[in-house]
Design a protein around this motif. Structure first.
Motif, PDB file in Angstrom:
ATOM      1  N   VAL A  24     102.743  13.976   7.586  1.00  0.00           N
ATOM      2  CA  VAL A  24     102.202  12.810   6.659  1.00  0.00           C
ATOM      3  C   VAL A  24     103.475  11.624   6.614  1.00  0.00           C
ATOM      4  CG1 VAL A  24     101.987  12.201   4.159  1.00  0.00           C
ATOM      5  CG2 VAL A  24     101.150  14.355   5.212  1.00  0.00           C
ATOM      6  N   ILE A  25     102.946  10.462   7.456  1.00  0.00           N
ATOM      7  CA  ILE A  25     103.976   9.448   7.366  1.00  0.00           C
ATOM      8  C   ILE A  25     103.608   8.642   6.380  1.00  0.00           C
ATOM      9  CG2 ILE A  25     104.534   7.476   9.096  1.00  0.00           C
ATOM     10  CD1 ILE A  25     103.586   8.851  11.433  1.00  0.00           C
ATOM     11  N   ILE A  26     105.013   8.233   5.652  1.00  0.00           N
ATOM     12  CA  ILE A  26     105.001   7.358   4.606  1.00  0.00           C
ATOM     13  C   ILE A  26     105.702   5.914   4.739  1.00  0.00           C
ATOM     14  CG2 ILE A  26     105.145   7.169   1.924  1.00  0.00           C
ATOM     15  CD1 ILE A  26     104.782  10.096   1.701  1.00  0.00           C
ATOM     16  N   PRO A  27     105.103   4.942   5.154  1.00  0.00           N
ATOM     17  CA  PRO A  27     105.957   3.595   5.147  1.00  0.00           C
ATOM     18  C   PRO A  27     106.143   3.348   3.536  1.00  0.00           C
ATOM     19  CG  PRO A  27     103.621   3.094   5.370  1.00  0.00           C
ATOM     20  CD  PRO A  27     103.720   4.631   5.281  1.00  0.00           C
ATOM     21  N   ALA A  28     107.577   2.861   3.608  1.00  0.00           N
ATOM     22  CA  ALA A  28     107.854   2.505   2.106  1.00  0.00           C
ATOM     23  C   ALA A  28     108.799   1.317   1.834  1.00  0.00           C
ATOM     24  CB  ALA A  28     108.339   3.636   1.385  1.00  0.00           C
ATOM     25  N   TYR A  29     108.423   0.565   1.196  1.00  0.00           N
ATOM     26  CA  TYR A  29     109.556  -0.892   1.059  1.00  0.00           C
ATOM     27  C   TYR A  29     109.354  -1.183  -0.588  1.00  0.00           C
ATOM     28  CZ  TYR A  29     111.399  -5.540   1.464  1.00  0.00           C
ATOM     29  OH  TYR A  29     112.167  -6.642   1.054  1.00  0.00           O
TER      30      TYR A  29
ATOM     31  N   GLU B 262     104.706  18.373   7.133  1.00  0.00           N
ATOM     32  CA  GLU B 262     106.014  17.649   7.243  1.00  0.00           C
ATOM     33  C   GLU B 262     105.800  16.389   6.960  1.00  0.00           C
ATOM     34  OE1 GLU B 262     107.711  17.236  11.334  1.00  0.00           O
ATOM     35  OE2 GLU B 262     105.965  16.018  11.813  1.00  0.00           O
ATOM     36  N   VAL B 263     106.778  15.741   6.073  1.00  0.00           N
ATOM     37  CA  VAL B 263     106.793  14.513   5.482  1.00  0.00           C
ATOM     38  C   VAL B 263     107.695  13.715   6.109  1.00  0.00           C
ATOM     39  CG1 VAL B 263     106.700  13.067   3.439  1.00  0.00           C
ATOM     40  CG2 VAL B 263     105.797  15.496   3.408  1.00  0.00           C
ATOM     41  N   ILE B 264     107.314  12.568   6.756  1.00  0.00           N
ATOM     42  CA  ILE B 264     108.453  11.507   7.278  1.00  0.00           C
ATOM     43  C   ILE B 264     108.233  10.122   6.520  1.00  0.00           C
ATOM     44  CG2 ILE B 264     108.909  10.267   9.310  1.00  0.00           C
ATOM     45  CD1 ILE B 264     107.218  12.633  10.839  1.00  0.00           C
ATOM     46  N   VAL B 265     109.139   9.993   5.731  1.00  0.00           N
ATOM     47  CA  VAL B 265     109.139   8.689   4.976  1.00  0.00           C
ATOM     48  C   VAL B 265     110.169   7.533   5.760  1.00  0.00           C
ATOM     49  CG1 VAL B 265     109.665   7.244   2.598  1.00  0.00           C
ATOM     50  CG2 VAL B 265     109.262  10.009   2.967  1.00  0.00           C
ATOM     51  N   VAL B 266     109.392   6.475   6.015  1.00  0.00           N
ATOM     52  CA  VAL B 266     110.390   5.341   6.899  1.00  0.00           C
ATOM     53  C   VAL B 266     110.487   4.307   5.658  1.00  0.00           C
ATOM     54  CG1 VAL B 266     110.457   3.748   8.582  1.00  0.00           C
ATOM     55  CG2 VAL B 266     109.024   5.924   8.993  1.00  0.00           C
TER      56      VAL B 266
ATOM     57  N   ILE C 210     105.564   2.502  10.668  1.00  0.00           N
ATOM     58  CA  ILE C 210     104.570   3.546  11.180  1.00  0.00           C
ATOM     59  C   ILE C 210     104.886   3.851  12.582  1.00  0.00           C
ATOM     60  CG2 ILE C 210     101.901   4.037  11.780  1.00  0.00           C
ATOM     61  CD1 ILE C 210     101.413   2.125   9.190  1.00  0.00           C
ATOM     62  N   ARG C 211     105.251   3.062  13.474  1.00  0.00           N
ATOM     63  CA  ARG C 211     105.467   3.367  14.715  1.00  0.00           C
ATOM     64  C   ARG C 211     106.425   4.291  14.848  1.00  0.00           C
ATOM     65  NH1 ARG C 211     106.622  -0.571  18.416  1.00  0.00           N
ATOM     66  NH2 ARG C 211     107.153  -2.438  16.708  1.00  0.00           N
TER      67      ARG C 211
ATOM     68  N   ARG D 167     103.980  -5.627  11.293  1.00  0.00           N
ATOM     69  CA  ARG D 167     103.667  -5.857   9.628  1.00  0.00           C
ATOM     70  C   ARG D 167     102.474  -5.260   9.485  1.00  0.00           C
ATOM     71  NH1 ARG D 167     108.270  -8.055   8.415  1.00  0.00           N
ATOM     72  NH2 ARG D 167     108.006  -7.621   6.502  1.00  0.00           N
ATOM     73  N   PHE D 168     101.303  -5.877   8.653  1.00  0.00           N
ATOM     74  CA  PHE D 168     100.348  -5.106   8.546  1.00  0.00           C
ATOM     75  C   PHE D 168      99.046  -5.159   9.392  1.00  0.00           C
ATOM     76  CE2 PHE D 168     101.917  -6.191   4.161  1.00  0.00           C
ATOM     77  CZ  PHE D 168     101.834  -5.083   3.537  1.00  0.00           C
TER      78      PHE D 168
END
Ligand code: GTP
Ligand code: MG
Length: 238
Positions: free
Chosen positions: A10-15, A40-44, A83-84, A183-184
């Motif tokens: 699970v990839i979480i982009p967070a700003y 597994e959780v990957i927070v960026v 995300i990349r 970006r988006f």
């Protein structure tokens, strides 16, 4: 043929998600998964300066048996870059993109994973419009609908919700698609490249409760222009 999946990344982009990120992580860690799967959780964390980084470190340390990796970027590079980074770090056979706010509901994971586990799909999008979207502002609604229609015309597809954040991929497929987004533009770029490769996007209904700009939504009308430019560009180039 059923896909052999053991680990879901699970990839979480967070700003700057101070108010939501702890609850998002809790929901992601508690979300039901089909039998036999772990996560597994990957927070960026993309250069957040509102305390998100500190909250994430605390949550990762207390995550128990589930692996939660937090990548901190020094500067804010954008959701697409985040995300990349997450894709490169993902070790699972399936990747779920999960926003770092509460608009989407991790209880939808089993439904999103089912077509991949059944071997019926390589890519699944959670469609807000096959469900019952709550609180979506009129300009967003009009843009989401029109942009999906444009995508369908350009790629002869039958999507109902191109811009959904819930996008799920067999990792092998996503890792095989070169991405340039920062970006988006992640959504239109990945959609265009998936469809151009002849890969069908399977949609399932999801629940959705929109937040407002005051509540932390960061996407702006200029991102709509960028989305149109991106989908047109990748209709033409690879
Ligand atoms: N890493 C990173 N994440 C970002 C950035 N901008 C937004 N995000 C994250 O991307 C997610 C979506 O942002 P929102 O502002 O809610 O926008 P949205 O309308 O939900 O956008 P999409 O679902 O991406 O179409 C949230 O988790 C944000 O924290 C950024 O610059 N870097
Ligand atoms: Mg959001």
């Amino acid at each position: 043929m059923a896909a052999d999946v053991k680990l879901v990344s699970v990839i979480i982009p967070a700003y700057n998600e101070r108010s939501d990120i702890e609850e998002v992580l809790r929901r992601v860690l508690d979300a039901p998964l089909p039998r036999g799967l772990s996560r597994e959780v990957i927070v960026v964390d993309d250069g957040s300066n509102d305390g998100t980084s500190e909250i994430l470190e605390k949550c990762a340390a207390g995550a128990g048996r589930t692996v939660v990796r937090v990548h901190h970027s020094v500067l804010n590079f954008g959701k697409g870059t985040a995300i990349r980074i997450g894709i490169r770090q993902a070790r699972g056979e399936v990747i779920i993109i999960q926003d770092g706010d509460l608009e989407y509901d991790p209880n939808d994971y089993p439904r999103l994973l089912a077509p991949i586990l059944a071997g019926e799909a390589d890519v699944v999008y959670g469609s807000r419009f096959l469900g019952d979207p709550k609180g979506m502002q009129l300009p967003n609604l009009v843009f989401n609908r029109s942009f999906t229609a444009l995508t369908n015309v350009l790629f002869t597809s039958h999507l109902t919700d191109e811009a959904t954040a819930y996008k799920v991929f067999r990792a092998e497929v996503l890792k095989g698609i070169p991405l340039a987004c920062t970006r988006f533009e992640f959504c239109p770029e990945v959609t265009a490249k998936v469809l151009k490769r002849g890969i069908r996007i399977h949609e399932v209904p999801i629940s959705y409760t929109a937040r407002t700009t005051r509540q932390g939504k960061k996407i702006k009308w200029t991102d709509a222009i960028s989305a149109v430019a991106t989908i047109l560009k990748y209709r033409v180039v690879d």
